[in-house]
Design an enzyme around this catalytic site. Sequence first.
Site, PDB file in Angstrom:
ATOM      1  N   LEU A   1     -21.027  78.871 -15.333  1.00  0.00           N
ATOM      2  CA  LEU A   1     -21.437  77.462 -15.939  1.00  0.00           C
ATOM      3  C   LEU A   1     -20.159  76.758 -15.932  1.00  0.00           C
ATOM      4  O   LEU A   1     -19.661  76.663 -16.979  1.00  0.00           O
ATOM      5  CB  LEU A   1     -22.368  77.689 -17.338  1.00  0.00           C
ATOM      6  CG  LEU A   1     -23.228  76.544 -17.515  1.00  0.00           C
ATOM      7  CD1 LEU A   1     -24.138  76.121 -16.326  1.00  0.00           C
ATOM      8  CD2 LEU A   1     -23.943  76.990 -18.798  1.00  0.00           C
ATOM      9  N   HIS A   2     -19.910  76.232 -14.949  1.00  0.00           N
ATOM     10  CA  HIS A   2     -18.541  75.546 -14.773  1.00  0.00           C
ATOM     11  C   HIS A   2     -18.217  74.326 -15.803  1.00  0.00           C
ATOM     12  O   HIS A   2     -17.442  74.472 -16.742  1.00  0.00           O
ATOM     13  CB  HIS A   2     -18.066  74.998 -13.395  1.00  0.00           C
ATOM     14  CG  HIS A   2     -18.312  76.184 -12.410  1.00  0.00           C
ATOM     15  ND1 HIS A   2     -17.212  77.155 -12.112  1.00  0.00           N
ATOM     16  CD2 HIS A   2     -19.393  76.316 -11.441  1.00  0.00           C
ATOM     17  CE1 HIS A   2     -17.883  77.925 -11.077  1.00  0.00           C
ATOM     18  NE2 HIS A   2     -18.709  77.326 -10.540  1.00  0.00           N
ATOM     19  N   ASP A   3     -19.038  73.338 -15.442  1.00  0.00           N
ATOM     20  CA  ASP A   3     -18.554  71.894 -16.057  1.00  0.00           C
ATOM     21  C   ASP A   3     -18.902  71.823 -17.398  1.00  0.00           C
ATOM     22  O   ASP A   3     -18.022  71.280 -18.216  1.00  0.00           O
ATOM     23  CB  ASP A   3     -19.409  70.936 -15.490  1.00  0.00           C
ATOM     24  CG  ASP A   3     -18.972  70.573 -13.962  1.00  0.00           C
ATOM     25  OD1 ASP A   3     -17.896  70.971 -13.647  1.00  0.00           O
ATOM     26  OD2 ASP A   3     -19.762  70.402 -13.208  1.00  0.00           O
TER      27      ASP A   3
END
Length: 313
Positions: A242-244
């Site tokens: 879950l990058h951002d």
Amino acid sequence: MAPQKIIIDTDPGQDDAIAILLALASPEELEVLAITTVAGNVPLDKTSRNARVICELAGKTDIPVHEGCDRPMQRTLVTAEYVHGKTGLDGADLPEPKMPVASLSAVEAIIHHIRREPPGSVTLCPLGPLTNIATAFSQAPDIVERLAGIVLMGGAYFEVGNTTPAAEFNIYVDPEAAEIVIKSGIDITILSLDVTHKALITQPWLDRIVALDTPVTRVATGWLNFYERYDVEKYGGAGGPLHDPCVIAYLLRPDLFSGRRINVEIETQSDLTRGMTVADWWGVTDRPPNALFIGDVDSDGFFDLLAERLARL
Ligand code: BDR
Ligand code: CA
């Protein structure tokens, strides 16, 4: 304490969407001055649509959404429908947004807000290619020193690349823009793949979100189920990264993260390593530090925070 003023520059994307929801769910800590859209995961018309869909889902139609650059500064646009689906937000069916795009362009809005707010009070949060930010810096160099800082998602050192063997997507798409931003002299914090690949959407956490069973979490679950399949197939492991949301979580709870202040340069010349973040993690050059490069996260703390905030919307 007054909430921290932020501008979210974004190319939604399901993980961008969760990041935006996390920010909108945290008004005590964060005041979202504007959301500015950029071409990235999908073309600009879709990222602008998606940003407004997300605001409407959260019931925050008063946040202005400004449409930005439709292509990188010097390159042909590369998109990532193979990750995010045709719309960029595949995984949940939502109505077309009713709220309009704001009249100022993203670049104009970034310049406007930074000039209008007190010096040192606005933090930029880029979640996509850095085209809007670099264009604003080029058009209005005076805004750079008025910023509180930049906290962005992009790049990698140990994880190297997710789009090419050498480069992470956001930096790969517009390396010239990334170079302008990194060389701007502004205080910059980089949430790289090294940390986001530790923020994995595991099944027990998804089950918690499903159990919340609100209109927002039902949509979020659809997005996350769609979005994580790509990275799980690619990397294996317990779930997709879950990058951002790591950017917004860092603003809310910096104590959950750790990193090093190091020198980071962007490769713009080589076709083979275009967009590589050349990060001097081991301090083997005498190039001065220009970024706080985040490499680790307390992922349980991160997902607790996210679940708690999503439940508020
Ligand atoms: C980044 O690229 C996009 O696909 C995601 O939204 C994230 O910003 C990860 O490399
Ligand atoms: Ca993104």
